[in-house]
Design an enzyme around this catalytic site. Structure first.
Site, short mmCIF file in Angstrom:
data_model
loop_
_atom_site.label_atom_id
_atom_site.label_comp_id
_atom_site.label_asym_id
_atom_site.label_seq_id
_atom_site.Cartn_x
_atom_site.Cartn_y
_atom_site.Cartn_z
N GLU A 163 -0.81 -6.20 10.82
CA GLU A 163 0.63 -6.76 11.20
C GLU A 163 1.44 -5.88 11.91
O GLU A 163 1.80 -4.82 11.46
CB GLU A 163 0.98 -7.38 9.92
CG GLU A 163 2.52 -8.14 10.21
CD GLU A 163 2.12 -9.32 11.20
OE1 GLU A 163 1.41 -10.04 11.32
OE2 GLU A 163 3.04 -9.15 12.19
N PHE A 164 2.29 -6.48 12.92
CA PHE A 164 3.09 -5.59 13.75
C PHE A 164 4.67 -5.95 13.64
O PHE A 164 5.46 -5.36 14.29
CB PHE A 164 2.52 -5.56 15.14
CG PHE A 164 1.34 -4.69 15.24
CD1 PHE A 164 1.24 -3.27 15.34
CD2 PHE A 164 0.41 -5.77 15.53
CE1 PHE A 164 0.04 -2.92 15.31
CE2 PHE A 164 -0.96 -4.95 15.50
CZ PHE A 164 -1.25 -3.67 15.50
N CYS A 201 7.55 1.51 6.47
CA CYS A 201 6.55 1.73 7.53
C CYS A 201 6.13 3.06 7.89
O CYS A 201 5.16 3.76 7.63
CB CYS A 201 6.09 0.68 8.44
SG CYS A 201 5.99 -1.02 7.98
N THR A 257 1.03 -1.14 0.15
CA THR A 257 -0.07 -0.12 -0.12
C THR A 257 0.95 1.04 -0.06
O THR A 257 1.10 1.92 0.90
CB THR A 257 -1.00 0.16 1.32
OG1 THR A 257 0.03 -0.40 2.26
CG2 THR A 257 -1.95 -0.98 1.17
N GLU A 274 10.83 -5.89 10.28
CA GLU A 274 11.90 -6.47 9.31
C GLU A 274 13.09 -6.76 10.15
O GLU A 274 13.45 -5.87 11.25
CB GLU A 274 12.22 -5.68 8.21
CG GLU A 274 10.89 -5.87 7.25
CD GLU A 274 11.06 -4.81 6.07
OE1 GLU A 274 12.12 -4.37 5.65
OE2 GLU A 274 10.09 -4.28 5.53
P1 NAD Z 1 6.03 -5.76 -0.35
O1 NAD Z 1 6.22 -4.86 -1.48
O2 NAD Z 1 7.40 -6.29 -0.05
O3 NAD Z 1 4.95 -6.96 -0.71
C1 NAD Z 1 3.95 -6.91 -1.38
C2 NAD Z 1 3.73 -8.08 -2.40
O4 NAD Z 1 2.44 -7.97 -3.09
C3 NAD Z 1 4.62 -7.68 -3.86
O5 NAD Z 1 5.43 -9.05 -3.88
C4 NAD Z 1 3.71 -7.79 -4.94
O6 NAD Z 1 4.04 -8.29 -6.37
C5 NAD Z 1 2.53 -7.98 -4.47
N1 NAD Z 1 1.09 -7.89 -5.16
C6 NAD Z 1 0.84 -6.51 -5.17
N2 NAD Z 1 -0.47 -6.97 -5.83
C7 NAD Z 1 -0.58 -8.11 -6.00
C8 NAD Z 1 -1.73 -8.62 -6.70
N3 NAD Z 1 -2.76 -8.06 -7.10
N4 NAD Z 1 -1.89 -9.98 -6.61
C9 NAD Z 1 -0.77 -10.81 -6.04
N5 NAD Z 1 0.17 -10.06 -5.65
C10 NAD Z 1 0.20 -8.50 -5.36
O7 NAD Z 1 5.39 -5.24 0.64
P2 NAD Z 1 5.44 -5.53 2.32
O8 NAD Z 1 6.52 -4.81 3.02
O9 NAD Z 1 5.33 -7.01 2.55
O10 NAD Z 1 4.06 -4.73 2.93
C11 NAD Z 1 2.81 -5.24 2.62
C12 NAD Z 1 1.81 -4.38 3.38
O11 NAD Z 1 1.97 -4.88 4.85
C13 NAD Z 1 2.04 -2.98 3.29
O12 NAD Z 1 0.63 -2.57 3.38
C14 NAD Z 1 2.80 -2.53 4.57
O13 NAD Z 1 2.26 -1.28 4.97
C15 NAD Z 1 2.39 -3.78 5.51
N6 NAD Z 1 3.40 -3.93 6.55
C16 NAD Z 1 4.59 -3.93 6.24
C17 NAD Z 1 5.49 -4.38 7.33
C18 NAD Z 1 6.93 -4.33 6.90
O14 NAD Z 1 7.68 -4.48 7.91
N7 NAD Z 1 7.29 -4.56 5.82
C19 NAD Z 1 5.13 -4.45 8.57
C20 NAD Z 1 3.62 -4.40 9.06
C21 NAD Z 1 2.69 -4.07 7.97
#
Ligand code: NAD
Length: 432
Positions: A150-151, A262, A86, A154
């Site tokens: 999710e909390f 984040c 997002t 990384e």
């Molecule tokens: P990321 O970019 O690493 O992964 C997202 C994945 O979604 C990508 O691999 C992308 O190809 C896939 N994707 C996008 N659209 C898609 C679709 N229509 N169908 C299938 N796959 C699709 O992102 P992330 O860091 O894992 O974050 C994901 C969410 O979790 C975000 O909203 C983020 O704010 C939240 N979040 C992230 C963390 C963190 O530490 N990274 C912690 C808590 C919450």
């Protein structure tokens, strides 16, 4: 129970692998074919401690699979997690395009009752948006909407997922709440606190938590600046503050500003949520400004220590936004690199995990093979990310490599007295 995890990034892959480890049958879906193909060959696309073994173990047991076939994933699962990105739009509001895409796919392919769970960080009202999309396209099957933010952090994501401080379930429907309790049963039995609330409150809990932590980081960064101006020591101030249990010691470490995928995104989104509601989230707006100023202040610090910069060479240790990850999104270390390049400095860099990602943004850097190679011929050293391997550098070997013993330690890893006694000019953050 069959689970479909849509989005196999930092959150989706860790969550999918951990849920498989808790006994669920998990299909991880991603539209990135290269990522799924690599996972199929046992190659983990991100650096996250413990993840490779976890994925391999659960694949062997047949509980974890990877595919690009979203239709098959949706059809086979009772619970569909949305863990897609997002990212922020230029105006700071979260871009929900990927979430919308998944909701539309669920509407198209659902073949029975489904529980649709948002793991992605999404603004209040997204649960309703998903409901409207599914209801608008598919009137045949029942479904429930759950917000389950999710909390995990990384760098310690697997441990964080398996030992969470709390599990937040936002849902107004008892059938789905019972299913979610079943999904997390092993953690429930371990006495993990569950916060069960409505969807909107659950969505806001994530922004409120990250916003609060960002305020805390910016607060100590402001205190660090005061310390520098008045000749005080921020470490002592942070210790003195942190021993008050109402404040606590965590997130009171000054540095080059917060980064990562984040905090910058979620603070901007929180400000945007308030603006859309016709108000201003003053504290968050100030925190965003303080963070930008903190990042910019790092170049002044480097100039103060190294003198005029044009034509000089910097050795930058650490590129990821924090240790134990290869994630460089919004990394303060990269902001420092960018400022150095703009100031006419040549940059040599080393990071234990993030160099491949950094090369895509800064191909012009010299990427070194270790910290000492990085320092070779450089005029000064900037410690930008506190990887453990930078905590105990052989300072004599480093001094032999670098042209002058000048260390700008943006993470306060080293003891200033020790460095100065060893002949270094040392600059930390908030330590006069
Ligand atoms: P990321 O970019 O690493 O992964 C997202 C994945 O979604 C990508 O691999 C992308 O190809 C896939 N994707 C996008 N659209 C898609 C679709 N229509 N169908 C299938 N796959 C699709 O992102 P992330 O860091 O894992 O974050 C994901 C969410 O979790 C975000 O909203 C983020 O704010 C939240 N979040 C992230 C963390 C963190 O530490 N990274 C912690 C808590 C919450």
């Amino acid at each position: 129970m069959n689970i479909c995890m849509v989005g196999t990034g930092y959150v989706g892959l860790v969550t999918g692998a951990c849920l498989a480890d808790l006994g669920m049958n998990v299909i991880c879906v991603d539209k990135d074919e290269a990522k799924i193909e690599a996972l199929g060959r046992g190659v983990i696309p991100i650096y996250e401690p413990g993840l490779e073994e976890l994925v391999a173990r659960n694949e062997r047991k047949g509980r974890l699979r990877f595919t690009t076939d979203l239709k098959a994933g949706i059809e086979s699962a009772l619970v569909i997690f949305i863990a897609v990105g997002t990212p922020p739009r230029p105006d700071g509001s979260p871009d929900l395009t990927f979430v919308r895409e998944v909701a539309e796919a669920v509407a198209e392919h659902m073949n029975d009752y489904k529980v649709v769970v948002t793991k992605s960080t999404v603004p209040t009202g997204t649960g309703k948006m998903i409901t409207d999309i599914i209801r608008g396209k598919n009137g045949r099957f029942e479904f429930s909407i759950v917000s389950n933010p999710e909390f995990l952090r990384e760098g310690s994501a697997v441990n964080d997922f398996l030992h969470p401080d709390r599990i937040v379930i936002g849902c107004s429907d008892t059938r789905a709440i019972e299913i979610m309790k079943e999904v997390y049963k092993p953690l429930f039995l371990r006495e993990t606190p569950f916060v069960i609330t409505d969807v909107a409150s659950a969505e806001l809990i994530k922004y409120a938590s990250n916003g609060f932590l960002a305020v805390k980081i910016s607060f100590i960064n402001e205190i660090a600046q005061l310390c520098e101006l008045m000749g005080a020591n921020v470490q002592a101030v942070a210790t003195g503050m942190g021993l008050d249990p109402r404040i606590g010691p965590r997130f009171l470490r000054p540095g080059p500003g917060f980064g990562g995928s984040c905090f910058p995104k979620d603070t901007s989104a929180a400000a945007d949520i308030a603006r859309n509601l016709g108000t201003t989230f003053e504290l968050i707006e100030a925190t965003i400004r303080v963070n930008a100023r903190t990042k910019a202040r790092m170049l002044d610090k480097i100039k103060g220590a190294a003198g005029p910069l044009p034509g000089k060479t910097a050795a930058v240790l650490g590129l990821s936004f924090k240790p134990e990850t290869d994630d460089i999104r919004e990394s303060p270390a990269l902001a420092v690199v960018e400022d150095l390049l703009e100031a006419g400095v040549r940059v040599r860099a080393f990071d234990p995990a993030a160099m491949e990602n950094a090369k895509a943004i800064f191909p012009q850097l010299h990427y070194a093979k270790d910290a000492y190679d990085c320092a070779a011929g450089a005029d000064f050293v900037v410690l930008a990310t506190e990887w453990n391997e930078f905590r105990a550098l052989d300072l004599e070997e480093l001094a032999r490599a670098v042209r002058s013993r000048t260390m700008i330690d943006l993470r306060n890893v080293y003891d200033p007295d020790e460095l100065r006694a060893a002949g270094w000019s040392y600059t930390g953050v908030g330590r006069s």
